[in-house]
Each structure stands twice: as structure tokens, then as C-alpha cells.
Write a protein that holds these residues in place. Structure first.
Motif, PDB file in Angstrom:
ATOM      1  N   GLN A 182       3.037   2.245  -3.283  1.00 24.34           N
ATOM      2  CA  GLN A 182       2.386   2.584  -4.549  1.00 24.34           C
ATOM      3  C   GLN A 182       2.835   3.972  -4.987  1.00 24.34           C
ATOM      4  OE1 GLN A 182      -1.834   2.290  -4.845  1.00 24.34           O
ATOM      5  NE2 GLN A 182      -1.920   0.465  -3.560  1.00 24.34           N
TER       6      GLN A 182
ATOM      7  N   ASN B 118       0.687   8.803  -7.723  1.00 22.12           N
ATOM      8  CA  ASN B 118      -0.480   9.004  -8.599  1.00 22.12           C
ATOM      9  C   ASN B 118      -1.510   7.887  -8.441  1.00 22.12           C
ATOM     10  OD1 ASN B 118       0.926   6.969  -9.904  1.00 22.12           O
ATOM     11  ND2 ASN B 118       0.730   7.880 -11.937  1.00 22.12           N
ATOM     12  N   LYS B 119      -1.202   6.841  -7.662  1.00 19.38           N
ATOM     13  CA  LYS B 119      -2.150   5.741  -7.429  1.00 19.38           C
ATOM     14  C   LYS B 119      -2.641   5.679  -5.986  1.00 19.38           C
ATOM     15  CE  LYS B 119      -0.488   2.955 -11.171  1.00 19.38           C
ATOM     16  NZ  LYS B 119      -0.273   1.645 -11.682  1.00 19.38           N
ATOM     17  N   ARG B 120      -2.243   6.649  -5.179  1.00 18.98           N
ATOM     18  CA  ARG B 120      -2.700   6.681  -3.788  1.00 18.98           C
ATOM     19  C   ARG B 120      -2.882   8.132  -3.366  1.00 18.98           C
ATOM     20  NH1 ARG B 120       1.110   8.710  -0.522  1.00 18.98           N
ATOM     21  NH2 ARG B 120       3.300   8.302  -0.896  1.00 18.98           N
TER      22      ARG B 120
ATOM     23  N   GLU C 141       0.826  -1.214   0.000  1.00 20.37           N
ATOM     24  CA  GLU C 141       0.000   0.000   0.000  1.00 20.37           C
ATOM     25  C   GLU C 141       0.855   1.257   0.000  1.00 20.37           C
ATOM     26  OE1 GLU C 141      -3.056   2.422   2.911  1.00 20.37           O
ATOM     27  OE2 GLU C 141      -2.753   0.296   3.283  1.00 20.37           O
TER      28      GLU C 141
END
Length: 79
Positions: free
Chosen positions: A35, A38-40, A32
Motif C-alpha cells: 500500500q 499515505n495509506k499505511r 498490506e
């Protein structure tokens, strides 16, 4: 390199030097937090010093207290 960060979503301290990140009850935490931003949530990880004391070394150099964690291959040169 920081030894720990504060996870704003779970309100926990993540200890980067520990295999379980200091949170054995949270499997998948490493995936988590590593990442790409840009994805979290960009504001997911906070400098631990800022969380504890209100200011961190990065801020003293006009940088943000928000953190990103990158995985590194063992033995790879530091950048």
C-alpha cells in the motif's frame, strides 16, 4: 533492492524473494505492505539490516531506515 524487511506491527521478517514472503500464515500480507505510505503506517516496514545490526546501508548515506515496497511488472525496466 532489499531481500527482506522487518514488519514492526507483527514483529516478523518478510522475505521478499519468497512467494509467501516467508509467512505462509499471513494471507494478504503482500497487499498490506505494498500500500502507498499515505495509506499505511509510515513506520510499518524497517530495514532488516537496521533491525538486526542497528544500522543499514541507507543510513550510511543519510537516508531513513524505514522502507516502502513497490510492486513491479515482470519484464518492466528498473527505475
Amino acid at each position: 533492492m532489499a531481500n527482506g524487511v522487518f514488519h514492526t506491527g507483527y514483529q516478523i521478517i518478510i522475505k521478499l524473494a519468497e512467494a509467501d514472503l516467508g509467512n505462509p500464515g499471513r494471507p494478504g500480507l503482500l497487499e498490506e505492505i505494498t500500500q502507498p505510505i499515505n495509506k499505511r503506517d509510515r513506520h510499518l516496514l524497517h530495514c532488516l539490516e537496521h533491525h538486526k545490526h542497528g544500522v543499514c546501508q541507507a543510513e550510511e548515506h543519510d537516508r531513513s531506515p524505514w522502507m516502502a515496497i513497490r510492486r513491479r511488472t515482470v519484464g518492466a525496466p528498473h527505475s
